[in-house]
Design a protein around this motif. Structure first.
Motif, short mmCIF file in Angstrom:
data_model
loop_
_atom_site.label_atom_id
_atom_site.label_comp_id
_atom_site.label_asym_id
_atom_site.label_seq_id
_atom_site.Cartn_x
_atom_site.Cartn_y
_atom_site.Cartn_z
N ARG A 1 1.18 -0.91 0.07
CA ARG A 1 0.12 0.05 -0.23
C ARG A 1 0.88 0.65 0.22
N VAL A 2 0.28 2.23 -0.15
CA VAL A 2 1.03 2.89 -0.70
C VAL A 2 1.00 4.54 0.63
N LEU A 3 2.10 4.29 1.65
CA LEU A 3 2.91 4.64 2.61
C LEU A 3 3.63 6.20 2.42
N ASN A 4 3.32 6.42 3.61
CA ASN A 4 4.51 7.51 3.55
C ASN A 4 5.97 7.09 4.19
N TRP A 5 6.72 8.01 4.23
CA TRP A 5 7.88 7.41 4.15
C TRP A 5 8.35 6.86 5.68
N ASP A 6 7.06 7.99 6.78
CA ASP A 6 7.91 7.49 8.45
C ASP A 6 7.35 7.06 8.52
N ASP A 7 6.14 5.80 7.83
CA ASP A 7 5.09 4.88 8.48
C ASP A 7 5.75 3.70 7.97
N TYR A 8 7.03 3.04 7.47
CA TYR A 8 7.69 2.09 7.07
C TYR A 8 8.58 1.78 8.77
N ASP A 9 9.02 0.45 8.92
CA ASP A 9 9.92 0.43 10.36
C ASP A 9 11.09 0.43 9.75
N TYR A 10 11.50 -0.10 9.03
CA TYR A 10 13.33 0.28 8.51
C TYR A 10 13.73 0.66 7.46
N TRP A 11 14.89 1.43 6.87
CA TRP A 11 15.13 1.95 5.63
C TRP A 11 16.66 1.90 5.88
N GLY A 12 17.27 1.90 4.55
CA GLY A 12 18.54 1.79 3.96
C GLY A 12 19.09 2.83 4.03
N GLN A 13 20.18 2.78 3.97
CA GLN A 13 20.87 4.17 4.29
C GLN A 13 21.26 4.86 2.92
N GLY A 14 20.32 3.48 1.59
CA GLY A 14 20.55 4.82 -0.42
C GLY A 14 21.68 4.32 -0.88
N THR A 15 21.38 4.71 -1.68
CA THR A 15 22.03 4.44 -2.93
C THR A 15 22.15 5.28 -4.27
N GLU A 16 23.21 5.62 -4.69
CA GLU A 16 22.63 7.63 -5.61
C GLU A 16 23.32 6.99 -7.35
N VAL A 17 21.95 7.57 -7.76
CA VAL A 17 21.67 7.57 -8.80
C VAL A 17 21.91 8.66 -10.18
#
Length: 124
Positions: free
Chosen positions: A104-120
């Protein structure tokens, strides 16, 4: 739970790129997963989400038809196949995990865990 993105880099407009997100959790197959990106101006944008079993996906209109989200629960890995890239796709791409398991479409803050990111980076 640790999420580690990889696969970012410098490409030319029109090229394709496949991002990966490795998740260190034996319960990976219970999480819904998603991809976000943060644009150079700081705006964070939802891209796609996939249910815990891969049976349901939801995409943002801006990437529908060009990007494909998928997962391999045996490898605890999430993917984002990006085709026909253009300079507007340049961003830091993040994966996120959510415990409900539902796509489901959620806001960033609704997720429980996040990665550090990879740049494109996409050159014209």
């Amino acid at each position: 739970v640790t999420l580690v993105e990889s696969g970012g880099g410098l490409v030319q407009a029109g090229d394709s790129l496949k991002l990966s997100c490795a998740v260190s959790s034996y319960t990976f197959n219970r999480y819904a997963m998603a991809w976000f990106r943060q644009l150079p101006g700081g705006e964070r944008e939802f891209l796609a989400t996939i249910s815990h079993d891969g049976g349901r996906t939801v995409y943002a209109e801006s990437v529908k038809g060009r990007f494909t989200i998928s997962r391999d629960n045996a490898k605890n890995t999430l993917y984002l196949q990006m085709n026909t890239l253009n300079p507007k796709d340049a961003a830091v791409y993040f994966c996120a995990a959510e415990k409900s398991g539902f796509a489901r479409v959620l806001n960033w803050d609704d997720y429980d865990y996040w990665g550090q990111g990879t740049e494109v980076t996409v050159t014209s």
